[in-house]
Design a protein around this motif. Structure first.
Motif, PDB file in Angstrom:
ATOM      1  N   ARG A  63       7.593   9.799 -17.590  1.00  0.00           N
ATOM      2  CA  ARG A  63       7.567   9.508 -16.161  1.00  0.00           C
ATOM      3  C   ARG A  63       6.172   9.076 -15.746  1.00  0.00           C
ATOM      4  O   ARG A  63       5.205   9.787 -16.020  1.00  0.00           O
ATOM      5  N   PRO A  64       6.051   7.955 -15.052  1.00  0.00           N
ATOM      6  CA  PRO A  64       4.739   7.613 -14.511  1.00  0.00           C
ATOM      7  C   PRO A  64       4.438   8.517 -13.307  1.00  0.00           C
ATOM      8  O   PRO A  64       5.347   9.000 -12.640  1.00  0.00           O
ATOM      9  N   ALA A  65       3.175   8.738 -13.069  1.00  0.00           N
ATOM     10  CA  ALA A  65       2.780   9.575 -11.940  1.00  0.00           C
ATOM     11  C   ALA A  65       3.159   8.871 -10.631  1.00  0.00           C
ATOM     12  O   ALA A  65       2.939   7.674 -10.469  1.00  0.00           O
ATOM     13  N   LEU A  66       3.745   9.604  -9.715  1.00  0.00           N
ATOM     14  CA  LEU A  66       4.117   9.039  -8.428  1.00  0.00           C
ATOM     15  C   LEU A  66       2.889   9.029  -7.524  1.00  0.00           C
ATOM     16  O   LEU A  66       2.349  10.067  -7.178  1.00  0.00           O
ATOM     17  N   ARG A  67       2.480   7.843  -7.150  1.00  0.00           N
ATOM     18  CA  ARG A  67       1.309   7.700  -6.295  1.00  0.00           C
ATOM     19  C   ARG A  67       1.740   7.114  -4.960  1.00  0.00           C
ATOM     20  O   ARG A  67       2.576   6.223  -4.902  1.00  0.00           O
ATOM     21  N   ARG A  68       1.141   7.616  -3.911  1.00  0.00           N
ATOM     22  CA  ARG A  68       1.461   7.135  -2.571  1.00  0.00           C
ATOM     23  C   ARG A  68       0.560   5.981  -2.170  1.00  0.00           C
ATOM     24  O   ARG A  68       0.939   5.153  -1.348  1.00  0.00           O
ATOM     25  N   LEU A  69      -0.628   5.915  -2.720  1.00  0.00           N
ATOM     26  CA  LEU A  69      -1.609   4.907  -2.335  1.00  0.00           C
ATOM     27  C   LEU A  69      -1.785   3.917  -3.481  1.00  0.00           C
ATOM     28  O   LEU A  69      -1.920   4.319  -4.637  1.00  0.00           O
ATOM     29  N   ARG A  70      -1.783   2.621  -3.128  1.00  0.00           N
ATOM     30  CA  ARG A  70      -1.898   1.589  -4.153  1.00  0.00           C
ATOM     31  C   ARG A  70      -2.783   0.472  -3.624  1.00  0.00           C
ATOM     32  O   ARG A  70      -2.655   0.036  -2.476  1.00  0.00           O
ATOM     33  N   LEU A  71      -3.718   0.005  -4.462  1.00  0.00           N
ATOM     34  CA  LEU A  71      -4.551  -1.142  -4.128  1.00  0.00           C
ATOM     35  C   LEU A  71      -3.794  -2.392  -4.532  1.00  0.00           C
ATOM     36  O   LEU A  71      -3.531  -2.634  -5.708  1.00  0.00           O
ATOM     37  N   VAL A  72      -3.412  -3.203  -3.533  1.00  0.00           N
ATOM     38  CA  VAL A  72      -2.614  -4.398  -3.797  1.00  0.00           C
ATOM     39  C   VAL A  72      -3.519  -5.553  -4.219  1.00  0.00           C
ATOM     40  O   VAL A  72      -3.254  -6.242  -5.202  1.00  0.00           O
TER      41      VAL A  72
END
Length: 120
Positions: A63-72
């Motif tokens: 499972r990949p870590a669930l992240r809420r913040l992402r740099l697009v």
């Protein structure tokens, strides 16, 4: 990674000490290859078991870590300023980061047109 290096070093020391103990008693005596092979096999088994345990640790199994913040995207505007497009919980924000740690955050959801938040 340090734990893996430690066990590798312990395995090497065990192999060297068993070979040295065989030769120290009588320089003409041959090394007991069965005992030496058993020691090497046991050390390899321990190393493989550690690698398997590290790979299948609870919480990280496929499972990949669930992240809420992402740099697009990030765009340099000058030598000391960058414009970042961020995404958090499905919403997008523009972050203007400047020299000295100053930053401005602008939500792109349409409801806050022209309203920028000063950070730092």
């Amino acid at each position: 990674m340090k734990q893996y290096r430690f066990y590798t070093m312990v395995a090497q020391l065990a192999i060297m000490s068993s070979a040295h103990a065989e030769l120290a008693g009588n320089p003409e005596s041959p090394i007991n290859y069965a005992r030496f092979g058993l020691g090497v096999g046991l050390c390899l088994l321990v190393l493989v078991a550690l690698a398997v345990l590290r790979r299948f640790r609870p919480g990280t199994a496929g499972r990949p870590a669930l992240r809420r913040l992402r740099l697009v995207e990030s765009l340099p505007l000058g030598p000391r300023q960058r414009l970042h497009l961020l995404e958090c919980d499905g919403q997008r924000f523009l972050l203007l980061a400047g020299a000295g740690g100053s930053a401005q955050l602008l939500p792109l959801d349409g409801g806050h047109q022209g309203a920028a938040n000063e950070l730092g």
